[in-house]
Design an enzyme around this catalytic site. Structure first.
Site, PDB file in Angstrom:
ATOM      1  N   ASP A 100       0.866  -1.284  -0.116  1.00  0.00           N
ATOM      2  CA  ASP A 100      -0.048   0.103  -0.022  1.00  0.00           C
ATOM      3  C   ASP A 100       0.996   1.207   0.153  1.00  0.00           C
ATOM      4  O   ASP A 100       1.857   1.284   0.622  1.00  0.00           O
ATOM      5  CB  ASP A 100      -0.889   0.021   1.402  1.00  0.00           C
ATOM      6  CG  ASP A 100      -1.871   1.083   1.300  1.00  0.00           C
ATOM      7  OD1 ASP A 100      -2.325   1.358   0.153  1.00  0.00           O
ATOM      8  OD2 ASP A 100      -2.235   1.629   2.288  1.00  0.00           O
ATOM      9  N   GLU A 147      -3.006  -1.252  -5.360  1.00  0.00           N
ATOM     10  CA  GLU A 147      -4.167  -0.954  -5.630  1.00  0.00           C
ATOM     11  C   GLU A 147      -4.292  -0.153  -6.994  1.00  0.00           C
ATOM     12  O   GLU A 147      -3.193   0.466  -7.218  1.00  0.00           O
ATOM     13  CB  GLU A 147      -4.610   0.221  -4.643  1.00  0.00           C
ATOM     14  CG  GLU A 147      -4.987  -0.233  -3.325  1.00  0.00           C
ATOM     15  CD  GLU A 147      -5.523   0.991  -2.410  1.00  0.00           C
ATOM     16  OE1 GLU A 147      -5.305   1.925  -2.799  1.00  0.00           O
ATOM     17  OE2 GLU A 147      -6.140   0.612  -1.443  1.00  0.00           O
ATOM     18  N   ASP A 205      -1.825   1.475   7.497  1.00  0.00           N
ATOM     19  CA  ASP A 205      -1.148   1.149   6.221  1.00  0.00           C
ATOM     20  C   ASP A 205      -0.988  -0.072   5.945  1.00  0.00           C
ATOM     21  O   ASP A 205      -1.012  -0.888   4.887  1.00  0.00           O
ATOM     22  CB  ASP A 205       0.202   1.940   5.810  1.00  0.00           C
ATOM     23  CG  ASP A 205      -0.025   3.497   5.620  1.00  0.00           C
ATOM     24  OD1 ASP A 205      -1.135   3.916   5.378  1.00  0.00           O
ATOM     25  OD2 ASP A 205       0.683   4.317   6.193  1.00  0.00           O
TER      26      ASP A 205
END
Ligand SMILES: [Zn+2]
Length: 407
Positions: free
Chosen positions: A185, A269, A365
């Site tokens: 992330d 992502e 995170d």
């Protein structure tokens, strides 16, 4: 076997004579880029179709014959043509919806990213490069150039000149040495958080340089423009910019190499900036509205090492037989990686995640990275099942996008 392109960068041993030529050729190329860019931006504002390579190349021959722009004749023609091709590519990319990060091309400033590319007519013998209309230049050999040379780009960084030698090589892509997977992330506080709990703090190492840069720039603003001290300070700042870029580049390359060697599958992502930049640019048929105003906005969002890091991961993983996959980013920051409870309230602060149901507490995170891994793994299974039953082909190319499953 796969054909890949790779670049070697070497520092040139220039002298005054060579530097003078390079500066003049870079100047001509920059002038041409800026002139054609201005022409096209003007046409976009007036909602007229922009001029592509062929039309611009025609205008180039006209300008070369004119008295006003006759200086363009001195520069090697191929170099100017390459600049026009670059401009065409930049416009095509910025209208391309599959490349959300590409921005409207910008004007080139003197001394900033100055560079010219030679597509042919060059030679490399030992530690010397021959360039058309320039001659032989020695270079500091830091590596052995192998493969078929496709082009050479000469550029300046601060006081130094470099040649980037692009080659084509054939490589063999086997199976990745490991079978481990990881979710990554983009951190809010740190640079990146891994699903195994690792937090990469790299970004902070740039901070001290950034503070210095800001200080030196304040000093410059107080100096008399054009004075000797001002010029000296300008050079100091250019050098600092160079240092920062190097530090960042080293950091990103080291990290992306390490990750791609140790992990066969990496999940990240899907980028969420798509809508913003796509709408700012319009399409080729219907050129953008407010192109100028919006291109500035996108820069601040997109101008980050994270995107470069993803790009490097993508191709390095591919070369090593691994892959980078994108997952649907929905709820990854609000879902508990332990029990699956999803709520805004779980995110206690920017960096703390605390599940309201099971009490699981973790760095926010890292929690998100764990979710990215889980989503990636479940979606990959869905994808593979589809492929086995023959209903769906996995997309070709280096990046395989994981399709969101219906929930
Ligand atoms: Zn929970």
């Amino acid at each position: 076997m796969l054909k890949i392109r790779k670049a070697y960068k070497v520092q040139l041993k220039t002298n005054n004579n060579i530097e003078n030529k390079l500066v003049r050729y870079c100047g001509s190329a920059r002038f041409l880029w800026n002139k054609c860019l201005a022409l096209n931006l003007d046409r976009l504002e007036k909602k007229q179709p922009i001029l592509w390579y062929n039309e611009l190349a025609f205008w180039l021959t006209v300008w070369k014959r004119s008295e006003e722009y006759g200086f363009l004749k001195e520069c090697p023609s191929q170099v100017l043509q390459q600049k026009l091709k670059d401009l065409e590519r930049a416009f095509r990319d910025c209208f391309d919806k599959s490349q959300p990060l590409k921005r409207v091309p910008v004007f080139k400033k003197r001394g900033l990213n100055d560079g010219i590319r030679f597509p042919q007519g060059f030679k490399i013998v030992g530690r010397r490069i021959f360039l058309p209309k320039i001659g032989w230049i020695g270079f500091y050999k830091s590596c052995t150039v192998s493969g078929k040379i496709k082009n050479i780009t000469v550029s300046r960084k601060g006081d130094r000149w470099y040649a980037s030698i692009q080659v084509e090589q054939m490589i063999e892509i086997g199976k990745h040495a490991s079978d481990s997977e990881i979710g990554i992330d983009a951190g809010v506080i740190c640079f990146a958080a891994f699903s195994d709990g690792t937090m990469i703090n790299g970004v902070h190492s740039f901070r001290k340089h950034e503070y210095r840069l800001a200080r030196e720039q304040r000093k410059l603003s107080r100096m008399e423009q054009g004075s000797n001290n001002w010029k000296k300070q300008k050079r100091k700042i250019a050098k600092l910019h160079h240092t920062i870029a190097n530090v960042q580049s080293d950091f990103l390359h080291k990290l992306s190499t390490e990750v791609s060697e140790n992990q066969a599958k990496v999940y990240v992502e899907r980028l969420q900036v798509r809508n913003m930049s796509a709408s700012a640019k319009g399409t080729i048929e219907e050129p953008g509205r407010n192109v100028k105003a919006k291109s500035g906005l996108n820069k601040s969002i997109l101008d980050q090492g994270w995107f470069e890091f993803r790009r490097q991961l993508d191709y390095k993983l591919f070369w090593m037989g691994g892959m980078l996959a994108e997952v649907n980013p929905r709820h990854t920051s609000q879902r508990c990686s332990c029990c699956g409870h999803t709520a805004k309230e779980n995110r206690v602060s920017q960096d703390v995640f605390r599940c309201q149901v099971c009490g699981h507490e973790e760095n926010a995170d890292v929690n998100a990275a764990k979710n990215i891994l889980t989503v990636g793994q479940t979606e990959m299974i869905a994808c593979q099942a589809n492929r086995i039953s023959g209903r769906q082909q996995e997309p070709a190319g280096t990046r395989k996008e994981v399709l969101p499953v219906a929930s």
